[in-house]
Design an enzyme around this catalytic site. Structure first.
Site, short mmCIF file in Angstrom:
data_model
loop_
_atom_site.label_atom_id
_atom_site.label_comp_id
_atom_site.label_asym_id
_atom_site.label_seq_id
_atom_site.Cartn_x
_atom_site.Cartn_y
_atom_site.Cartn_z
N ASN A 130 -26.10 18.70 20.47
CA ASN A 130 -25.19 19.60 21.19
C ASN A 130 -25.98 20.57 22.06
O ASN A 130 -26.31 21.67 21.65
CB ASN A 130 -24.31 20.35 20.19
CG ASN A 130 -23.27 21.21 20.89
OD1 ASN A 130 -23.17 21.23 22.11
ND2 ASN A 130 -22.48 21.93 20.11
N CYS A 133 -22.83 23.65 24.17
CA CYS A 133 -21.88 24.64 23.69
C CYS A 133 -21.95 25.89 24.56
O CYS A 133 -23.01 26.50 24.68
CB CYS A 133 -22.15 25.00 22.24
SG CYS A 133 -21.01 26.26 21.61
N THR A 269 -8.58 18.98 20.75
CA THR A 269 -7.53 19.99 20.89
C THR A 269 -6.14 19.48 20.51
O THR A 269 -5.29 20.26 20.08
CB THR A 269 -7.53 20.52 22.33
OG1 THR A 269 -8.84 21.05 22.61
CG2 THR A 269 -6.50 21.61 22.54
#
EC number: 1.3.98.1
Length: 307
Positions: A130, A133, A269
């Protein structure tokens, strides 16, 4: 019989659906306990850092009309606790489920420490690096916007670990293909895209941002066209496997990402509206493929018909 099986480096997926990192925590949040995770292609755990982090000031999440703005900030108990208290019971419960661990850090040494420990644990099948972010002050996106940094970090992680690595790309750049190529040059086995877009929402009565961290990452249906476009652009620039994400809420959305060039997808989401969204999408996918006369989802990869 409709084939939804997708084989990626380190990930043998019964279907191309997985939760986006952070969505189901470490498999221990209520939504992840409502169904059998074996119904999905894989499980992706929340980003893990070298030491425990408490995240950003509250409020950390704002639900908007077209998506979600979040500034959670990579809250986690640290890599040693994740391995002992999170991954070990998760693997015990799901011995055959492909698990991808998300790797974070404040600096290069932090990324390397987490990646090596997770790889050496033998509990995960692949790593998602990652570098995208937007909700941390150090590390995260500050790494992912510089091609040379991405290439060097990818190369060093690759030399340390025994399992495939996927680099998660930020959309907050002028040309995402440069970052994708840098990850490929560094030895990445695959790519994940996109992470959230930087955004802000202001309360006009208080004149203050609605998030405690002021700025957060926008996800949900509003970002889907951007995600589709970027998946297409990256597919045109590399042959690496792509896990696409950004606003997926239906089986049709999955097919759209596959047509754009993704090999698999992650759902995030959509779980705010339907805690079983990923399961419902996985269940619906064969039906949607049948309507299109498609017997194998892999036939659709990068098969968009341009005008």
């Amino acid at each position: 019989m409709i084939n939804t099986h997708v084989k990626l480096p380190g990930l043998d997926l019964k279907n191309p659906i997985m939760p986006a990192s952070g969505t189901f925590g470490f498999g221990d949040v209520p939504a992840a306990k409502k169904f059998n995770l074996n119904d999905l292609g894989a499980m992706v755990i929340k980003t893990t850092t070298p030491h425990s982090t408490t995240g950003n000031p509250q409020p950390q999440i704002a639900v908007l009309n077209t998506g979600v703005l979040n500034s959670v900030g990579l809250t986690n108990p640290g890599v040693d606790a994740v391995i002992k208290d999170k991954l070990t019971p998760l693997r015990s419960e799901y011995p055959n489920l492909p698990i991808m661990a998300s790797v974070g850090g404040e600096d290069e040494a932090g990324y390397l420490e987490v990646a090596k420990k997770l790889s050496d644990s033998g509990l995960v099948n692949a790593l998602e690096i990652n570098v995208s972010c937007p909700n941390v002050n150090q590390g995260g996106m500050s790494f992912g916007v510089h091609p040379d940094v991405v290439e060097e970090l990818t190369k060093k992680i690759k030399s340390l670990v025994k399992i495939p690595i996927y680099v998660k790309l930020t959309p907050n750049v002028t040309d995402i293909t440069q970052i994708a190529k840098a990850a490929e040059n560094g030895g990445a086995d695959g790519l994940s895209l996109i992470n959230t877009l930087l955004g802000m929402e202001i309360d006009v009565e208080t004149r203050k941002p609605v998030l405690g961290h002021n700025i957060g990452g926008l996800s949900g249906e509003a970002v889907k066209p951007i995600a589709i476009r970027m998946v297409h652009q990256v597919r045109e620039s590399t042959t690496l496997p792509i896990i696409g994400m950004g606003g997926i809420s239906s089986a049709k959305d999955v097919i759209e990402f596959i047509l754009a060039g993704a090999n698999a997808v992650a759902v995030g989401t959509a779980h705010f509206k339907d805690s079983l969204a990923s399961k419902h999408i996985a269940d619906d996918l064969p039906k949607e493929l049948e309507k299109l006369g498609i017997t194998d989802i892999n036939q659709l990869v990068n098969k968009v018909n341009f005008n």
